[in-house]
Every structure is written in C-alpha cells, then in structure tokens.
Design a protein around this motif. Structure first.
Motif, mmCIF file in Angstrom:
data_model
loop_
_atom_site.group_PDB
_atom_site.id
_atom_site.type_symbol
_atom_site.label_atom_id
_atom_site.label_comp_id
_atom_site.label_asym_id
_atom_site.label_seq_id
_atom_site.Cartn_x
_atom_site.Cartn_y
_atom_site.Cartn_z
ATOM 1 N N ALA A 305 -1.299 -0.444 -2.722
ATOM 2 C CA ALA A 305 0.656 -0.842 -3.386
ATOM 3 C C ALA A 305 -0.178 0.481 -4.636
ATOM 4 C CB ALA A 305 1.190 -1.984 -3.215
ATOM 5 N N SER A 306 -0.619 -0.325 -5.684
ATOM 6 C CA SER A 306 -0.504 0.264 -6.923
ATOM 7 C C SER A 306 -1.479 1.658 -6.586
ATOM 8 C CB SER A 306 -1.415 -0.330 -7.658
ATOM 9 O OG SER A 306 -1.992 0.363 -8.485
ATOM 10 N N VAL A 307 -1.873 2.176 -6.276
ATOM 11 C CA VAL A 307 -2.904 3.578 -6.083
ATOM 12 C C VAL A 307 -2.061 4.620 -5.067
ATOM 13 C CG1 VAL A 307 -4.460 4.498 -4.737
ATOM 14 C CG2 VAL A 307 -5.246 2.704 -6.113
ATOM 15 N N PHE A 308 -1.546 3.550 -4.124
ATOM 16 C CA PHE A 308 0.290 4.505 -3.570
ATOM 17 C C PHE A 308 1.296 5.319 -4.424
ATOM 18 C CE2 PHE A 308 -2.277 4.590 0.114
ATOM 19 C CZ PHE A 308 -1.854 4.923 1.343
ATOM 20 N N SER A 309 1.491 3.938 -4.999
ATOM 21 C CA SER A 309 2.733 4.019 -6.202
ATOM 22 C C SER A 309 2.393 5.087 -7.413
ATOM 23 C CB SER A 309 2.976 3.165 -7.090
ATOM 24 O OG SER A 309 3.377 2.348 -6.347
ATOM 25 N N ARG A 310 1.728 5.171 -7.957
ATOM 26 C CA ARG A 310 0.888 6.016 -9.043
ATOM 27 C C ARG A 310 0.480 7.220 -8.038
ATOM 28 N NH1 ARG A 310 -2.194 4.376 -13.607
ATOM 29 N NH2 ARG A 310 -1.864 1.269 -13.663
ATOM 30 N N TYR A 311 -0.544 7.418 -7.343
ATOM 31 C CA TYR A 311 -0.626 9.214 -7.191
ATOM 32 C C TYR A 311 1.039 9.459 -6.049
ATOM 33 C CZ TYR A 311 -2.295 13.112 -3.925
ATOM 34 O OH TYR A 311 -2.732 14.291 -2.839
ATOM 35 N N PHE A 312 2.103 9.002 -5.657
ATOM 36 C CA PHE A 312 3.086 10.008 -5.111
ATOM 37 C C PHE A 312 4.191 9.341 -5.574
ATOM 38 C CE2 PHE A 312 1.104 8.785 -0.939
ATOM 39 C CZ PHE A 312 1.682 10.134 -0.441
ATOM 40 N N GLN A 313 3.876 9.097 -7.199
ATOM 41 C CA GLN A 313 4.905 8.920 -8.444
ATOM 42 C C GLN A 313 5.023 11.322 -8.507
ATOM 43 O OE1 GLN A 313 3.636 6.431 -11.801
ATOM 44 N NE2 GLN A 313 5.451 7.913 -12.975
ATOM 45 N N ARG A 314 4.059 11.695 -9.074
ATOM 46 C CA ARG A 314 4.192 12.749 -9.200
ATOM 47 C C ARG A 314 5.053 13.584 -8.062
ATOM 48 N NH1 ARG A 314 0.296 16.011 -6.685
ATOM 49 N NH2 ARG A 314 -1.387 14.706 -5.269
ATOM 50 N N LEU A 315 4.811 12.842 -6.660
ATOM 51 C CA LEU A 315 5.669 13.962 -5.573
ATOM 52 C C LEU A 315 6.724 13.783 -5.587
ATOM 53 C CD1 LEU A 315 2.995 13.877 -3.514
ATOM 54 C CD2 LEU A 315 3.272 15.700 -5.046
ATOM 55 N N GLY A 316 8.023 12.837 -5.954
ATOM 56 C CA GLY A 316 9.117 12.325 -5.958
ATOM 57 C C GLY A 316 9.293 11.316 -5.022
ATOM 58 N N TYR A 317 8.365 11.016 -3.711
ATOM 59 C CA TYR A 317 8.460 9.892 -3.269
ATOM 60 C C TYR A 317 8.780 8.433 -3.439
ATOM 61 C CZ TYR A 317 6.912 14.020 -0.161
ATOM 62 O OH TYR A 317 6.599 14.930 0.802
ATOM 63 N N ARG A 318 9.133 7.759 -2.369
ATOM 64 C CA ARG A 318 9.655 6.263 -2.837
ATOM 65 C C ARG A 318 8.363 5.545 -2.040
ATOM 66 N NH1 ARG A 318 15.772 6.974 -0.758
ATOM 67 N NH2 ARG A 318 14.365 8.065 0.792
ATOM 68 N N VAL A 319 7.721 4.586 -2.519
ATOM 69 C CA VAL A 319 6.923 3.618 -2.374
ATOM 70 C C VAL A 319 6.902 2.390 -3.008
ATOM 71 C CG1 VAL A 319 4.393 2.678 -2.399
ATOM 72 C CG2 VAL A 319 4.829 5.232 -2.678
ATOM 73 N N VAL A 320 7.334 1.320 -1.898
ATOM 74 C CA VAL A 320 7.449 -0.110 -1.992
ATOM 75 C C VAL A 320 6.313 -0.675 -1.337
ATOM 76 C CG1 VAL A 320 9.049 -0.369 0.088
ATOM 77 C CG2 VAL A 320 9.296 -2.166 -1.565
ATOM 78 N N GLY A 321 6.142 -1.839 -2.106
ATOM 79 C CA GLY A 321 5.029 -3.295 -1.304
ATOM 80 C C GLY A 321 6.149 -4.204 -0.638
ATOM 81 N N ILE A 322 5.649 -4.786 0.334
ATOM 82 C CA ILE A 322 6.463 -5.717 0.941
ATOM 83 C C ILE A 322 5.303 -7.330 1.589
ATOM 84 C CG2 ILE A 322 7.945 -7.333 2.281
ATOM 85 C CD1 ILE A 322 9.261 -4.677 2.689
ATOM 86 N N SER A 323 4.842 -8.404 0.570
ATOM 87 C CA SER A 323 3.884 -8.920 1.251
ATOM 88 C C SER A 323 4.448 -10.435 1.881
ATOM 89 C CB SER A 323 3.150 -8.889 0.339
ATOM 90 O OG SER A 323 3.490 -10.408 -0.893
ATOM 91 N N GLY A 324 3.786 -11.237 2.189
ATOM 92 C CA GLY A 324 4.066 -12.939 2.299
ATOM 93 C C GLY A 324 4.897 -13.539 1.106
ATOM 94 N N ALA A 325 4.698 -12.869 0.019
ATOM 95 C CA ALA A 325 4.567 -13.503 -1.069
ATOM 96 C C ALA A 325 6.600 -13.143 -1.584
ATOM 97 C CB ALA A 325 3.981 -13.512 -2.411
ATOM 98 N N THR A 326 6.736 -12.433 -1.176
ATOM 99 C CA THR A 326 7.286 -11.400 -1.132
ATOM 100 C C THR A 326 9.040 -11.469 -0.130
ATOM 101 O OG1 THR A 326 6.471 -9.020 -0.868
ATOM 102 C CG2 THR A 326 6.794 -10.570 -3.379
#
Length: 738
Positions: A305-326
C-alpha cells in the motif's frame, strides 16, 4: 394473567430455562416474590446452576394468584437486557429462539477448543451486545481472578443462554477480527479430512540453514520492492527507469494477456506490477480503469500500500488500502468506486462478493494477485477466481478483469514426476485463467547480477543422545489417544491413520482434521453427539499441548517445554474441571516429578542451541553490525528462543525482537497489526534491534533489505518457501539436507 397465558408459560418453560438466569431479574420481581423465595432461587443457582434456578423461579411464578405479575415479568426482562425472551413471551412466538438451538449445540461441542484458544477479554467488547451487562462484568472478574480459561468457559456458558438472534454471526465476526477464523465453521464437510491428515511430512531433517547478504551497489525501487526511507526519496515525480529484464517480464501483461510473472524474490516484481498497472490505467479514460492488488499477509499489505501510494502520487491516481483491521469501519463499495487502485487483503473481497455488496469482479479492470501460488483449495484467492470463472463460463455480458499473478515459484505441490509437476502448474494456470507464465530468458545475465548467487553454509547438528522427556510425553500421548478413540466408533477411525509422528507439524495437522470432523459430525441423539464431540475436543486439545511441548523440547530448552505444559494444566484447574480433564491432569501429575528431574539435568542440554550459540558468536564477532532474522516453526518456539537469548549472558549483545502472525492461543499471544508494523520498522531503522525471531509471517513477500544473515532454525518449508526466503532482503541462501 389469564389461564391461556399460564398454559403458554408452562408450555414454553424449556425455552425459558435454557435462557434465563433468574438472579439477574430478582430485584425487579420484589413486589411479587418474598425474600425467602429469592434466597431459595439464589441457592438453587449456586448449588445446581441457572437452569434449575429458572425452573424454581417459574414454579414460584405459576403459584402466584394475582394478574399483574406477568406484566412485571416482561418489564423485568426488558430492564435486565433479555430483549429476545421479552419479545418471545410478549407474542408467544419462540421461533427465533428455536432457530438458535443448532448454534447452541455447535457452541457446546466447540467449548473445549474455545476454552483452549480464545482470550475472552479481547472479543468481549465486540459481543457484549449479545450478553446481559451483568454477565459481561462477571466474565471480566473471572478473567482477572481465575484466568483466561475460566473466563472463556464463562463466556461460552453465557453465549449458550443468549436470546439475541444475531449472536452466532456476531461471535463469528469477533473471532475473525481477533485472528480465530478457524474456530467457528459450520458449513465445512468431511471432504479431504483424511487426505490432509496423511500428507507425507517428507523433509524431517536436523539442520541449521544460513543465509548471507552481499552489499548491493545501489538500491532503487526497480531493484527492490520496498520504499526507500523518506529522506532518500528526493523526488516522487521522477519516473524510475526499469531494468531490461523487468520490461521483459511486463511485456505479455502489457499486451493484455492474463499472466503469471515468475521471477526470484528481490528482483523487483512489485516494480513490474507498477509498470503494468500504469500502462493499464493509461488505456482508459479517467476514472474508468480500476485496479485491485491482493496481498495475503498484513505486513505485505502495508508494504505494498505504501509503495503504490508513493509511486502513483506523481501520476494523480487515487490509491487506498482496505484490510481486515480497517474493513469494519470502511464502506467497501463506495471506497472501491471512489478510487483507481485498491490494495486489499483477499478475504475482504470474498466477504463482499458473498454478501452482495460487490456484485461481481467486473467492477475491476485489472486484478493482481501477490504470491499467486496460493490459488488453490479454499484459499481466498481461489474463492475470488471461482467467482471470476463462474461469470466467464456462465456467459455473463459484463467484461472480466485482466489477471496478473506474481510469484517467486509456481511450485509443484506433492508431485513426484515431471508429468505430475506439469499437471500441478497447469491447474494453477487454469485456476487463474492465465495463458502465459512470464520468466526472464533474454536478459538472464542482467537478472543474475541483481539477484545474488548464494554462498552455501551447512551445519550438521547432533540430536540429544537420550531424550527421556520425549519418551515420557510420548507415552502420555499414546494413553490419551487410546482414551480418545474409544469415545466414538465412527470418529475413532481417524485415530487409525498412520504417519502422524509425535512432536511434528504433521501431528498438528491431524489434530486440526479431527476438530473439523467433530464440527460436522451428526448423530440422531443430539445429547450423545454433543458428548462425543466435547470429549474428543478435550482429548485432542491435550494432545495438541503435548505435541507443542515436544516441538519446544526438540528445538529449545527442555525446561521451557515443561513450563509450557505446567502453565496449561494450572490454567485448567482454575476453570470447571470435568472428569476427562481431571483424569488427564492426574496422569500428567504422576509423571511430573520425573519430568522435573530430567529437565534440570545439565546433560540434557540441547545440542542445537549450542550450535546456534556458536554461529551467533562467530558472526557478530566478525561483524558487530550484523542483522539477523532467525526463522522458527511455531510461535511457542519464538518465545522459547527469545527467552534463551535473554537468559544467556554470553549473548547479551543481542537485542531480540519477535514477529509472529495475528492468531492467538492462551500460551502464545499473536501480534496485532500495529505491533507487527512497529517491530518491522524498528528492525529496519534501529541499530539496537539486531536480531528478529520470526515465524512464516516474515518469509513471504516482505522485503527487509537491512538483514544480512538469515538462519533457518529447523525451519523446513516447501519449494516455494525456500525460494521466497532465499531472496529476503537480498540475503543469500544456504541449504543443508542431512
């Protein structure tokens, strides 16, 4: 009260007896019951239990001559929290309560396993609405004064009397949330039970396996799937340059083919998935492409989730993570609709497909399965692909998503021949609906420069010359097995299965199979069915503890194995002690003095620990900055080896941390997600944390570049695990089959 109401109350007496603890409502019934009768009811509960007390309570009520006491009874039930019983009595409709009977029977048969595993104070907040407030307080007090086993017993007793129609579902969700997913399973059949119990445990070896790391010339995201530290990540908007072999791996997927990408751990498969994801989203108008990335393990989920958020931040895409804890506090459907890339633990999608929140997998245009070799049997990956294939083969008009799998090895299962191996790989491809397995061929030399070749070191370890502890415990296990197999002729057949050696993970698998068999066992006589299942749970729960102790004894200190058993039996004494538990405890205590003597004998020191001590001394002498991951088989071993390091003054330079999964038992507590994250971050960042003792939660998908020594301490996995761990953090693998 009318004559008809009296007849109804008498007719439904059995339902009321099973639910009502009259002592909780006596204070509300003071206008109709005098002090003597209240004391009689309290004494009946103390001496014979709440059901007999409820019978006496109803008897006193039916002797009353007035007409207003029935309304008073309804008001008392409402005030005390008996909402289900109140509703049933008011309408004389007990259908909802009757439907709970099958769940009560299941809970009764599972009671021994629940007692042995759950920590009641952890799940109580999530199920408190299914209990009477006074019951919740009693459970907490028992946990404090008598221990968790006694508290778990009280919790089960209260749930069996619950009149809330949603308590089975609430209990199931609470167990899943705390990592006890396997405890409440109502719909599993007997299929594959014997097969699971008799799978060969082929690699029984006695060895210590070691990994080393060589310094890498440079490090960026194209080489390594974990994000660099914040202070080194200078410009998120600079596109990273892929290596040629990474472009080769991505090519079939970029052409739109369903693909398994198979390449060594540490070569940057995550970066390949970023390239594929970026290429895929650019083919769609804004907001039309939707990617889901599945991660099995929670630490891997956090990392990706951290890797994808960092990478796609520069491209303007929206990234979110959902796990059992959330997931509980996250509107899953809206979250998916409002984002371009979703990082999920797979069970989230399985649950939402099942309950209809997500109509189908067609809401996605690309699905990426990390560690895709898990797509088999009842794994959530396979459940997701069942939905995909049902839609494909059913001729649905909605477009299906592209499928990408990532793995270091597709594996060969239990294959003994090339034909069997080929068949296994083809089944995996069919399960994922893929047509291409992408491997590096044209740029193999470049790949080999990045993924270092191993420096192999083997250490042969002698076992104890004599093992009296194991002989004594094995005899106790044989006696317990003989008692268990005589409980039921039909289920006793499970004890005839061969190849289940004491003190092995194979034996643990067999116990799990027996427990599953009990959960689906059916008899015409439900009382006898409950008796049989409860007895088998008790016997096999004790066998599991003995088996755990043998594993600890084999790989750690004998005194730790004995303490593990003594703690278990001491906790049992604080709870209700039935005849079976009394008999098994007596048998153990008859051997206790002999076990104490052998565990204190210096000649019984474990040779494996001596060898491990020498390895650690040597490596940290040569390089004081060494960072080690020590892999072991069980969580009990994690605690035992941590204790051994901390007690050994000659290893005082080591500051051990632990990393285990989220599941919990009484003796071994699992780690929460925040605790796992904290341990990994501390190990990566702090020089004080120089050794991490871990179970399998850290061997797959997590990248820890900071470690430069990995020791597999009697940790033998399959081909996939071997290759996964070999690439961990750039470490080099050494294997020593003996």
């Amino acid at each position: 009260m009318t004559a008809e109401q009296r007849r109804n109350l008498f007719a439904f007496e059995n339902y009321i007896r099973k639910i009502l603890d009259p002592t909780y409502i006596l204070s509300y019934m003071a206008p109709w019951l005098d002090d003597d009768k209240m004391q009689y009811i309290q004494a009946e509960k103390n001496n014979k239990g709440p059901m007999e007390a409820a019978s006496l309570f109803l008897q006193f009520l039916l002797e009353l001559q007035g007409t207003d006491w029935f309304r008073g009874l309804l008001d008392a039930l409402c005030h005390a929290g008996y909402s289900g019983l109140y509703e049933a009595l008011e309408s004389w409709d007990f259908l909802k309560i009757e439907k709970l009977e099958e769940h009560r029977l299941l809970l009764k048969r599972l009671q021994p396993e629940l007692k042995a595993k759950i920590i009641p104070t952890d799940i109580l907040p999530d199920i408190s609405q299914c209990l009477i407030p006074q019951e919740c307080e009693e459970i907490r007090q028992i946990c404090t004064n008598k221990g968790m086993i006694a508290g778990a017993e009280k919790l089960v007793e209260c749930l069996q009397r619950s009149d809330k129609e949603n308590w089975p579902k609430t209990l199931k969700l609470a167990l899943e949330k705390e990592g006890y997913d396997e405890l409440w399973i109502v719909d599993e059949g007997m299929k594959n039970m014997e097969k699971k119990a008799v799978e060969d445990d082929e690699m029984e070896i006695s060895s210590i396996q070691i990994f080393y790391q060589e310094e890498q010339e440079c490090q960026n995201l194209s080489q390594n799937s974990s994000p660099p530290p914040d202070n080194s990540y200078t410009n998120l908007y600079d596109p990273l340059k892929p290596r040629n072999y990474q472009l080769e791996l991505a090519l079939p997927a970029k052409k739109g083919k369903n693909t398994i990408i198979c390449a060594p751990t540490g070569c940057g498969k995550t970066f390949v998935s970023l390239l594929i994801c970026e290429h895929h989203l650019k083919k769609f108008p804004p907001g039309q492409g939707k990617v889901v990335f599945f991660a099995n393990q929670i630490p891997v989920y956090e990392q990706q989730a951290s890797v994808f958020s960092r990478y796609f931040q520069r491209l303007g895409y929206r990234v979110v993570g959902i796990s059992g804890a959330t997931a509980e506090n996250t509107p899953v459907k809206q979250t998916i609709e409002n984002n371009d890339i979703i990082i999920l633990t797979p069970q989230i999608l399985v649950n939402n497909l099942k309950n209809g929140t997500i109509p189908s997998v067609s809401v996605f245009t690309l699905m990426i399965f990390d560690e895709c070799h898990h797509t088999n049997k009842h794994h959530p990956y396979n459940m997701i692909m069942f939905s995909y294939l049902d839609q494909k083969l059913g001729g649905a008009s909605a477009p299906l998503p592209q499928i990408i799998g990532l793995t270091a090895s597709v594996g060969v299962g239990d294959a003994k021949t090339i034909e069997d191996a080929t068949s296994y790989i083809c089944k995996l491809c069919a399960a994922l609906d893929v047509t291409v397995i992408a491997t590096v061929r044209d740029n193999l030399e470049e790949l080999e420069q990045v993924v270092y070749k191993p420096q192999k070191i083997s250490r042969k370890v002698e076992s104890r010359a004599t093992n009296t502890f194991k002989l004594i415990i094995s005899q106790l296990m044989k006696e317990t097995e003989n008692l268990a197999k005589n409980v039921s002729v039909e289920l006793g057949k499970l004890f005839q299965i061969q190849n289940r050696q004491f003190g092995t993970q194979k034996y643990e698998q067999w116990i799990v199979a027996v427990h599953h068999a009990c959960k689906v066992f059916q008899m015409a006589d439900k009382e006898e069915e409950s008796r049989v299942c409860k007895a088998l749970f008790l016997y096999t729960s004790h066998l599991r503890k003995y088996n755990d102790a043998l594993i600890i004894n084999e790989d750690a200190q004998m005194k730790d194995a004995l303490k593990y058993l003594k703690d278990f039996f001491n906790n049992l004494r604080e709870a209700t002690f039935d005849e079976i538990e009394q008999d098994l405890t007596r048998r153990f205590e008859e051997k206790l003095e002999e076990l104490e003597n052998v565990s204190m004998d210096p000649s019984n020191e474990n040779p494996k620990l001596r060898d491990l001590y020498l390895i650690l001394q040597e490596e940290y002498h040569l390089n004081p900055d060494t960072k080690t991951i020590l892999f072991v088989k069980t969580r009990a071993l994690v605690d035992a080896l941590k204790k051994w390091i901390e007690e050994n003054s000659a290893l005082s330079f080591l500051k051990p941390g632990i990393l285990t999964g989220r599941g919990r038992t009484k003796q071994v507590t699992g780690m929460t997600l925040p605790a796992q994250k904290c341990v990994l971050e501390a190990f990566r960042a702090s020089s004080d944390n120089n050794i991490l003792i871990a179970t399998s939660v850290a061997d797959e998908g997590i990248d820890i570049a900071e470690c430069n020594l990995v020791i597999l301490y009697e940790y033998v996995g399959n081909v996939i695990k071997m290759i996964q761990t070999r690439g961990l953090g750039g470490c080099i693998f050494a294997h020593s089959p003996l």
